[in-house]
Design an enzyme around this catalytic site. Structure first.
Site, PDB file in Angstrom:
ATOM      1  N   ASP A  78       0.818  -1.216   0.000  1.00 26.89           N
ATOM      2  CA  ASP A  78       0.000   0.000   0.000  1.00 26.89           C
ATOM      3  C   ASP A  78       0.848   1.260   0.000  1.00 26.89           C
ATOM      4  O   ASP A  78       2.040   1.237   0.315  1.00 26.89           O
ATOM      5  CB  ASP A  78      -0.947   0.021   1.199  1.00 26.89           C
ATOM      6  N   GLU A 145       0.221  -1.830   5.342  1.00 26.80           N
ATOM      7  CA  GLU A 145       1.218  -1.450   6.356  1.00 26.80           C
ATOM      8  C   GLU A 145       0.957  -0.063   6.908  1.00 26.80           C
ATOM      9  O   GLU A 145       1.097   0.183   8.115  1.00 26.80           O
ATOM     10  CB  GLU A 145       2.619  -1.525   5.728  1.00 26.80           C
TER      11      GLU A 145
END
Length: 486
Positions: A78, A145
């Site tokens: 991400d 994350e």
């Protein structure tokens, strides 16, 4: 994207161009994940996902390297979605628009996603470049994350087969990281009561914009302006003199990004409208004087505004303004054991006001668990004084430094051989996933490296192009030099 395709190393930049073309903000990484798995299977590579969506890819050793220790290259899928107020961009639908500006690669009005897209691209490039020499390779790409380390929390023992992990989420080329801070979110919820404004009041919106923002770990020591804190400071200083009534206070979008913008909707007696405008102008002058060394583009405006909310009661107003204004922010303590590194910090990341409640979201980081707990206790005491509820969530451990780490020493020596200088071996104040990986894989030897990225978590994010080349040289040299199995 055509600019990227001309850069070297070509395999890496081609993968990064593809990553930029597929939207992948936190919580919306699935399209990118499916693309990577499909790509890997098309190359006849092992590709598997676990229960939380993490991706594991494997590539066999090159001939003659089969007896080397296996290495897992790790990145997260991400990116942080931040944009300038005047940029039209939907992070769930639109590709990142990149361009080369001299020595740097940037994005047009948004975060670039080089954090951790360059690391991800480098791992995929190792898989796609058959000219490289290496032992057995695994690639681990983790989910979400940036907003909670969901993938790292969900990683199960026994899935990875490697003895060594190279994390690619560092942001300064020439530095080798062997430890990082842990963190925890703190959420303070304050109940609000409202009442109708008396007659004779005019309503305005005060908007603070133009701050740099940045990474709430890596940039927290730079003294950058925090929009939430600066707006609360103005309200605390001028409420009584102006007879000001607060209707809403909002600022920031992510707990791990230093907030760049904040706004307050206020009402003042009509006779005080000009005084409010003058106070705003004076405050902008003050901020430009105080922050001139770190903030060059502060904007503070006040305009007439219609709001559907009633005004906060005096008690709720005092509690909310006092809560945000009194909240600690920034560096709490520098480390005694690692000179020049922040030990404990917090970021007043997001402030939101609803009809009957307000919420303040903090991210606390520390190299030591007791440092995190101390700040939590401070915020709990502050919440109690304000009449607010305080909860914590998403706590994750730090990564304890190991100065005797064999892979860290290999990276250091490889850097010296390649570039003729000794890299700095560091502990980073930002949160890396390595601390969580140590839970299911306590014996795994870990190190973190990466290219030079500045302005991460803000639209000023940029990656230094030449540093990507040096990072790639280092990564591939280390892979070539991994020792044999015991």
């Amino acid at each position: 994207m055509s600019d990227i395709s001309q850069l070297t190393p070509q395999h890496l930049w081609q993968h990064f161009a593809t990553i930029c073309s597929i939207p992948h903000p936190s919580k919306h990484e699935e399209a990118l994940a499916q693309h990577i798995v499909s790509w890997a299977k098309g190359k006849n590579l092992f590709a598997e996902r676990d229960a939380v969506g993490n991706i594991l890819l494997r590539k066999p050793a090159t001939p003659g390297m089969e007896n080397r220790k296996s290495v897992v290259l790790q990145a997260h899928l991400d990116m942080v979605p931040q944009k300038n107020d005047d940029t039209v961009h939907d992070f769930t639908k639109d590709p990142i628009q990149t361009y080369v500006d001299g020595e740097w690669l940037k994005a047009r009005g948004t975060t670039l996603g080089s954090d951790n897209g360059i690391g991800m691209a480098s791992a995929l490039a190792v898989l796609s470049d058959d000219s490289l020499v290496h032992g057995p390779i695994e690639v681990l790409l983790t989910m979400t994350e940036e907003t909670g380390m969901d993938g790292a929390f969900g990683l199960q023992p026994g899935w990875l087969k490697s003895e060594i992990l190279i994390n690619t989420d560092s942001e300064t080329e020439g530095e080798v990281y062997m430890g990082c801070a842990g963190g925890v979110d703190c959420i303070t919820t304050l109940p609000l009561t409202r009442e109708a404004l008396p007659g004779g009041y005019d309503t305005f919106k005060i908007a603070l914009k133009g701050l740099k923002g940045g990474h709430s770990g890596g940039d927290i020591h730079l003294g950058l302006g925090n929009a939430n804190k600066l707006m609360a400071r103005f309200l605390a200083a001028h409420t009584e003199a102006l007879g000001l009534r607060l209707l809403s206070l909002n600022g920031g979008t992510l707990r791990n990004a230093i907030p760049r913008e904040a706004s307050a909707v206020v009402a003042v007696p009509s006779a005080q409208a000009s005084s409010l405008k003058q106070a705003v102008a004076d405050y902008l002058t003050l901020l430009n004087h105080e922050l001139s060394a770190v903030e060059a583009s502060i904007s503070l405006a006040v305009e007439p505004f219609e709001c559907g909310f009633k005004a906060l009661t005096q008690a709720s107003q005092d509690s909310l303004i006092g809560l945000v204004n009194a909240s600690p922010n920034g560096v709490v303590r520098m480390s005694d054991s690692v000179k020049g590194v922040v030990e404990t910090s917090l970021n007043v990341g997001v402030v939101t006001t609803e009809q009957d409640s307000a919420q303040v979201l903090y991210l606390i980081r520390s190299l030591i668990d007791s440092g995190k707990q101390y700040v939590v206790e401070v915020l709990m005491s502050l919440g109690k004084l304000a009449g607010a509820e305080v909860k914590t969530k998403g706590g994750y451990p730090g990564w304890e430094p190991n100065p005797a780490s064999p892979v860290m020493n290999l990276v250091r020596e490889s850097y010296k051989t390649l570039f003729g200088t000794t890299p700095h071996v560091m502990v980073i104040h930002a949160g890396l996933e390595c601390g969580l990986f140590k839970r299911p894989y306590p014996e795994m030897d870990m190190v973190s490296i990466g290219p030079t990225i500045t302005g991460a978590h803000s639209p000023d994010e940029q990656v230094h192009i030449a540093s990507v080349g040096r990072y790639w040289q280092l990564l591939t040299q280390v892979l070539k030099s991994i020792p044999e199995k015991n």
